[in-house]
Design a protein around this motif. Structure first.
Motif, PDB file in Angstrom:
ATOM      1  N   LYS A 120       1.026   4.061  -2.913  1.00 17.88           N
ATOM      2  CA  LYS A 120       0.754   5.479  -2.652  1.00 17.88           C
ATOM      3  C   LYS A 120       1.821   6.353  -3.297  1.00 17.88           C
ATOM      4  CE  LYS A 120      -0.240   8.767   1.030  1.00 17.88           C
ATOM      5  NZ  LYS A 120      -0.457   8.959   2.462  1.00 17.88           N
ATOM      6  N   TYR A 131      -4.550   1.775  -1.519  1.00 17.45           N
ATOM      7  CA  TYR A 131      -3.721   2.413  -2.535  1.00 17.45           C
ATOM      8  C   TYR A 131      -3.289   1.439  -3.630  1.00 17.45           C
ATOM      9  CZ  TYR A 131      -3.577   6.655   0.242  1.00 17.45           C
ATOM     10  OH  TYR A 131      -3.932   7.782   0.911  1.00 17.45           O
ATOM     11  N   THR A 167      -4.250  10.879  -2.493  1.00 18.09           N
ATOM     12  CA  THR A 167      -3.017  10.640  -1.734  1.00 18.09           C
ATOM     13  C   THR A 167      -2.831  11.630  -0.583  1.00 18.09           C
ATOM     14  OG1 THR A 167      -1.770  11.968  -3.317  1.00 18.09           O
ATOM     15  CG2 THR A 167      -1.814   9.582  -3.678  1.00 18.09           C
ATOM     16  N   GLY A 173       0.811  -1.212   0.000  1.00 24.18           N
ATOM     17  CA  GLY A 173       0.000   0.000   0.000  1.00 24.18           C
ATOM     18  C   GLY A 173       0.843   1.260   0.000  1.00 24.18           C
ATOM     19  N   TYR A 174       1.940   1.260   0.759  1.00 25.58           N
ATOM     20  CA  TYR A 174       2.801   2.444   0.814  1.00 25.58           C
ATOM     21  C   TYR A 174       3.494   2.669  -0.528  1.00 25.58           C
ATOM     22  CZ  TYR A 174       6.394   5.751   2.095  1.00 25.58           C
ATOM     23  OH  TYR A 174       7.208   6.849   2.121  1.00 25.58           O
ATOM     24  N   THR A 214      -4.357   2.419   3.973  1.00 22.92           N
ATOM     25  CA  THR A 214      -3.141   2.207   3.182  1.00 22.92           C
ATOM     26  C   THR A 214      -3.299   1.083   2.175  1.00 22.92           C
ATOM     27  OG1 THR A 214      -1.875   2.938   5.098  1.00 22.92           O
ATOM     28  CG2 THR A 214      -0.656   1.849   3.350  1.00 22.92           C
TER      29      THR A 214
END
Length: 187
Positions: free
Chosen positions: A41, A127, A117, A37-38, A124
């Protein structure tokens, strides 16, 4: 959906070309593998402006193609030769698909213009789904526009062959039997 439209071989080839382009561009995106997810993003932050620009370009191109179809109709109706209904149905099909691509690109443009974002309320893990959806959507929109351009190319090529080159046995020409039947129906 394809049964709604009666497709000629030219149209089938154009749609298949668009589908192949969508699959090709979509496959390239999924070859990257799964992401967290990070990571998604960060990728969204860097690629969202390009995605929005793509949607904007497709909206502008679709609107321009609709305007060009009016020119095509003007040239078609201004010729000394009589064109059959299949030519005009072909132009209608181009306009329908182009309008679908236009509306879809405009809605998606508006939807992804939201500052996703920047929001702290988005979990999270979402994303990754958002990132992959942008890749799928951009592939589909690109494939749709490619199909429309290929169909428009076929229509313009047919008009050039009939009007410019004077080909007398082209499939878009109204046959003598059809002309006589139309005159009978008018009387």
């Amino acid at each position: 959906m394809l049964k709604i439209f009666k497709l000629s071989n030219y149209n089938k080839r154009a749609l298949i070309g668009g589908i192949i382009a969508a699959i090709f561009t979509g496959f390239g995106a999924f070859a990257l593998g799964s992401i967290s997810g990070y990571e998604a993003k960060e990728l969204i932050k860097s690629s969202l402006s390009g995605f929005i620009m793509l949607c904007n370009t497709i909206v502008l191109a679709s609107a321009t193609i609709l305007a060009l179809l009016l020119t095509l109709i003007s040239v078609s109706s201004g010729t000394k030769t009589n064109l059959n209904k299949s030519h005009y149905k072909h132009v209608i099909l181009i306009a329908k698909i182009d309008t679908i691509v236009f509306v879809a690109a405009m809605i998606i443009f508006q939807f992804f213009n939201l500052p996703v974002t920047e929001s702290e309320n988005v979990p999270t893990e979402w994303y990754a789904y958002i990132y992959y959806s942008t890749l799928v959507i951009s592939s589909i929109l690109s494939g749709g526009l490619i199909s429309v351009v290929l169909m428009l190319f076929n229509a313009v090529t047919s008009i050039i062959k009939v009007v410019g080159l004077g080909i007398e046995d082209h499939p878009i020409l109204l046959k003598k039997e059809d002309e006589q039947e139309n005159k009978k129906n008018e009387d």
